[in-house]
Design an enzyme around this catalytic site. Structure first.
Site, PDB file in Angstrom:
ATOM      1  NE  ARG A 122      -4.140  -1.583   0.070  1.00 52.82           N
ATOM      2  CZ  ARG A 122      -5.251  -1.708   0.785  1.00 52.82           C
ATOM      3  NH1 ARG A 122      -5.188  -1.899   2.067  1.00 52.82           N
ATOM      4  NH2 ARG A 122      -6.435  -1.626   0.219  1.00 52.82           N
ATOM      5  CD  GLN A 127      -2.536   6.042  -3.789  1.00 51.57           C
ATOM      6  OE1 GLN A 127      -2.776   6.880  -4.661  1.00 51.57           O
ATOM      7  NE2 GLN A 127      -2.518   6.346  -2.518  1.00 51.57           N
ATOM      8  CG  ASP A 130      -4.473  -1.069  -3.433  1.00 50.20           C
ATOM      9  OD1 ASP A 130      -5.015  -2.193  -3.293  1.00 50.20           O
ATOM     10  OD2 ASP A 130      -4.256  -0.299  -2.492  1.00 50.20           O
ATOM     11  CB  SER A 133      -7.767   0.333  -3.205  1.00 47.84           C
ATOM     12  OG  SER A 133      -6.992   0.438  -2.049  1.00 47.84           O
ATOM     13  CE1 TYR A 226      -4.815  -2.925   5.366  1.00 52.87           C
ATOM     14  CE2 TYR A 226      -2.434  -3.034   5.523  1.00 52.87           C
ATOM     15  CZ  TYR A 226      -3.582  -3.106   4.771  1.00 52.87           C
ATOM     16  OH  TYR A 226      -3.514  -3.358   3.430  1.00 52.87           O
TER      17      TYR A 226
HETATM   18  P1  NAD Z   1      -9.331  -2.953   5.837  1.00 48.82           P
HETATM   19  O1  NAD Z   1     -10.247  -3.540   4.794  1.00 48.82           O
HETATM   20  O2  NAD Z   1      -8.241  -3.795   6.365  1.00 48.82           O
HETATM   21  O3  NAD Z   1     -10.258  -2.524   7.090  1.00 48.82           O
HETATM   22  C1  NAD Z   1     -11.385  -1.697   6.929  1.00 48.82           C
HETATM   23  C2  NAD Z   1     -11.436  -0.704   8.072  1.00 48.82           C
HETATM   24  O4  NAD Z   1     -11.831  -1.361   9.278  1.00 48.82           O
HETATM   25  C3  NAD Z   1     -10.106  -0.030   8.397  1.00 48.82           C
HETATM   26  O5  NAD Z   1     -10.248   1.358   8.196  1.00 48.82           O
HETATM   27  C4  NAD Z   1      -9.853  -0.391   9.838  1.00 48.82           C
HETATM   28  O6  NAD Z   1      -9.231   0.655  10.562  1.00 48.82           O
HETATM   29  C5  NAD Z   1     -11.258  -0.649  10.342  1.00 48.82           C
HETATM   30  N1  NAD Z   1     -11.372  -1.407  11.589  1.00 48.82           N
HETATM   31  C6  NAD Z   1     -10.678  -2.484  12.008  1.00 48.82           C
HETATM   32  N2  NAD Z   1     -11.090  -2.880  13.231  1.00 48.82           N
HETATM   33  C7  NAD Z   1     -12.101  -2.043  13.598  1.00 48.82           C
HETATM   34  C8  NAD Z   1     -12.951  -1.955  14.738  1.00 48.82           C
HETATM   35  N3  NAD Z   1     -12.839  -2.796  15.759  1.00 48.82           N
HETATM   36  N4  NAD Z   1     -13.870  -0.972  14.766  1.00 48.82           N
HETATM   37  C9  NAD Z   1     -13.991  -0.114  13.723  1.00 48.82           C
HETATM   38  N5  NAD Z   1     -13.229  -0.142  12.620  1.00 48.82           N
HETATM   39  C10 NAD Z   1     -12.292  -1.109  12.561  1.00 48.82           C
HETATM   40  O7  NAD Z   1      -8.747  -1.572   5.383  1.00 48.82           O
HETATM   41  P2  NAD Z   1      -8.510  -0.963   3.933  1.00 48.82           P
HETATM   42  O8  NAD Z   1      -9.773  -0.368   3.452  1.00 48.82           O
HETATM   43  O9  NAD Z   1      -7.880  -1.986   3.090  1.00 48.82           O
HETATM   44  O10 NAD Z   1      -7.509   0.231   4.223  1.00 48.82           O
HETATM   45  C11 NAD Z   1      -6.625   0.185   5.326  1.00 48.82           C
HETATM   46  C12 NAD Z   1      -5.600   1.296   5.264  1.00 48.82           C
HETATM   47  O11 NAD Z   1      -4.811   1.243   4.088  1.00 48.82           O
HETATM   48  C13 NAD Z   1      -6.165   2.682   5.284  1.00 48.82           C
HETATM   49  O12 NAD Z   1      -5.303   3.452   6.095  1.00 48.82           O
HETATM   50  C14 NAD Z   1      -6.066   3.167   3.887  1.00 48.82           C
HETATM   51  O13 NAD Z   1      -6.030   4.557   3.797  1.00 48.82           O
HETATM   52  C15 NAD Z   1      -4.757   2.551   3.527  1.00 48.82           C
HETATM   53  N6  NAD Z   1      -4.600   2.430   2.082  1.00 48.82           N
HETATM   54  C16 NAD Z   1      -3.471   2.969   1.516  1.00 48.82           C
HETATM   55  C17 NAD Z   1      -3.302   2.862   0.140  1.00 48.82           C
HETATM   56  C18 NAD Z   1      -2.092   3.414  -0.529  1.00 48.82           C
HETATM   57  O14 NAD Z   1      -1.468   4.317  -0.023  1.00 48.82           O
HETATM   58  N7  NAD Z   1      -1.726   2.881  -1.681  1.00 48.82           N
HETATM   59  C19 NAD Z   1      -4.233   2.218  -0.635  1.00 48.82           C
HETATM   60  C20 NAD Z   1      -5.360   1.674  -0.011  1.00 48.82           C
HETATM   61  C21 NAD Z   1      -5.518   1.785   1.360  1.00 48.82           C
END
Ligand code: NAD
Length: 377
Positions: A122, A127, A130, A133, A226
């Site tokens: 990530r 991006q 990804d 995403s 995460y």
């Molecule tokens: P994910 O699918 O792993 O999780 C979904 C969400 O659930 C997350 O935001 C997490 O914080 C939340 N979560 C976990 N436990 C929880 C709880 N007990 N109560 C409430 N919420 C809870 O996450 P994702 O959508 O794949 O994204 C995770 C991170 O990766 C984010 O910070 C996102 O911005 C980042 N990201 C970065 C890039 C990049 O820079 N290329 C691309 C995609 C995502």
């Protein structure tokens, strides 16, 4: 020699996406790649064979895999599909290594290089590759539409001759990629949206999309952006605050996940029992077991004729055109930098994205996360 790319029909039941869309096929052919696709493979995503001008349409999977250098897939290859591939083939797609040890093992045995889309780092540069995403965004969008469909109320405020209708209250739990898209979609439909996540950075992101952030006082940032698992005290604290918001919601969209772990259980039976009559939970975390204690992945439950708990799996597949287009572009952006003049492929093992997303290569499990899969040759 130009590489021969093969794109098979996805055989997992219910999978409607395809790993190649016509625009990407053309771009690959312009780079010199020989593109082959199984007959009718993209029909479930509403692309006919004729839409793939210049692509060789092959009748059977056995014929397709024979002599293929690279295979583009959505779902992980099955053991039978691997049997049909030549030694040394490069397979690109979701691999789900945590539940597919036998497949990983077989890929090592056959010297297959598996580039796993879920292992793409990530980082900013990656991006455009990804797929977690791109597909999560689709799930977030579609999940809200499912919630609106199942809801017993309108989402927008309506002023009608028969009186004013108040907007629906939607609570989004988990504000990652899917959750943020869910917030944006519910707002577009006119709902009043609240959102909640355990990562501190999400407050501002939720508010920038017009949602009111629910602050439970629990902050659980883990590694790599995460969330981490909550302690028992934190879970109780979260529950105490969230219960009130869940009870007031017409629709709850839950998306919370922790990498490599079952989905956190956030909504218990008592919280469901206290929801409004006619309320709906769309549990988008169903594939990891769900965020609601009552969730049955792949099913819709009517809880005591009060609350509908909808737990769809493989949601992106329900929007197959755009899901395939986005996924196919993710694959293209990953592979195309390594296609040389004349359509040859030279993967750069010093490249951070390639080295990190390689699950297997040269008979070994490359990914540190999955190296525990023992290889016996
Ligand atoms: P994910 O699918 O792993 O999780 C979904 C969400 O659930 C997350 O935001 C997490 O914080 C939340 N979560 C976990 N436990 C929880 C709880 N007990 N109560 C409430 N919420 C809870 O996450 P994702 O959508 O794949 O994204 C995770 C991170 O990766 C984010 O910070 C996102 O911005 C980042 N990201 C970065 C890039 C990049 O820079 N290329 C691309 C995609 C995502």
């Amino acid at each position: 020699m130009p590489i021969r790319l093969a794109v098979p029909n996805e055989i997992v039941p219910g999978e409607r996406r395809i790993a190649l869309e016509p625009g990407v096929a053309k771009r690959l052919m312009d780079m010199g790649v020989e593109v082959n696709m199984e007959k009718g493979a993209a029909l479930s995503a509403h692309f006919s064979d004729e839409a793939f001008e210049g692509v060789k349409i092959i009748d059977t999977p056995a014929e397709l895999y024979k002599n293929a250098d690279v295979v583009f897939k959505v779902q992980p290859p099955t053991l039978e599909e691997l049997d049909m591939m030549d030694e040394g083939t490069i397979v690109v797609g979701f691999m789900q290594p945590h539940i597919n040890e036998d497949v990983t093992h077989k890929m090592c045995e056959k010297n297959i290089t598996a580039l796993a889309m879920e292992l793409i780092p990530r980082i900013t540069r990656a991006q455009s590759m990804d797929a977690l995403s791109s597909q999560a965004a689709i799930a977030g969008y579609k999940g809200v539409l499912m919630g609106a469909d199942l809801a017993s109320v309108f989402f927008p405020m309506l002023t009608t001759a028969a009186g004013t209708i108040r907007p629906a209250k939607v609570l989004v739990i988990g504000a990652g990629v899917a959750g943020l898209q869910a917030i944006a979609t519910a707002k577009r439909l006119g709902a009043v949206v609240e959102a909640y996540d355990v990562r501190a950075a999400t407050k501002e992101q939720c508010e920038s999309l017009g949602a009111k952030f629910v602050d439970t006082g629990v902050s659980a940032d883990g590694e790599g952006g995460y969330a981490r698992e909550l302690t028992d005290e934190e879970k109780q604290q979260q529950r105490d605050v969230l219960a009130k918001h869940v009870a007031q919601s017409d629709v709850v969209i839950s998306t919370a996940a922790i990498p490599g772990k079952p989905s956190p259980k956030i909504i218990d039976k008592d919280m469901v029992a206290n929801m409004k009559v006619g309320a709906v939970i769309v549990d988008l975390a169903a594939e990891g077991g769900g965020n609601c204690e009552l969730t049955e992945p792949g099913h819709t439950i009517d809880f005591e004729s009060r609350v509908t708990i909808h737990a769809p799996i493989n949601v992106p597949s329900q929007t197959p055109v755009h899901a395939s287009e986005m996924y196919s572009k993710n694959l293209f952006n990953l592979i195309s930098p390594f296609i040389k003049e004349g359509g040859e492929l030279e993967l750069d093992w010093e490249d951070e994205v390639i080295s990190k997303c390689a699950l297997t290569h040269c008979g070994e499990v490359k990914s540190d996360r999955y190296r525990r899969v023992e290889v016996t040759k």
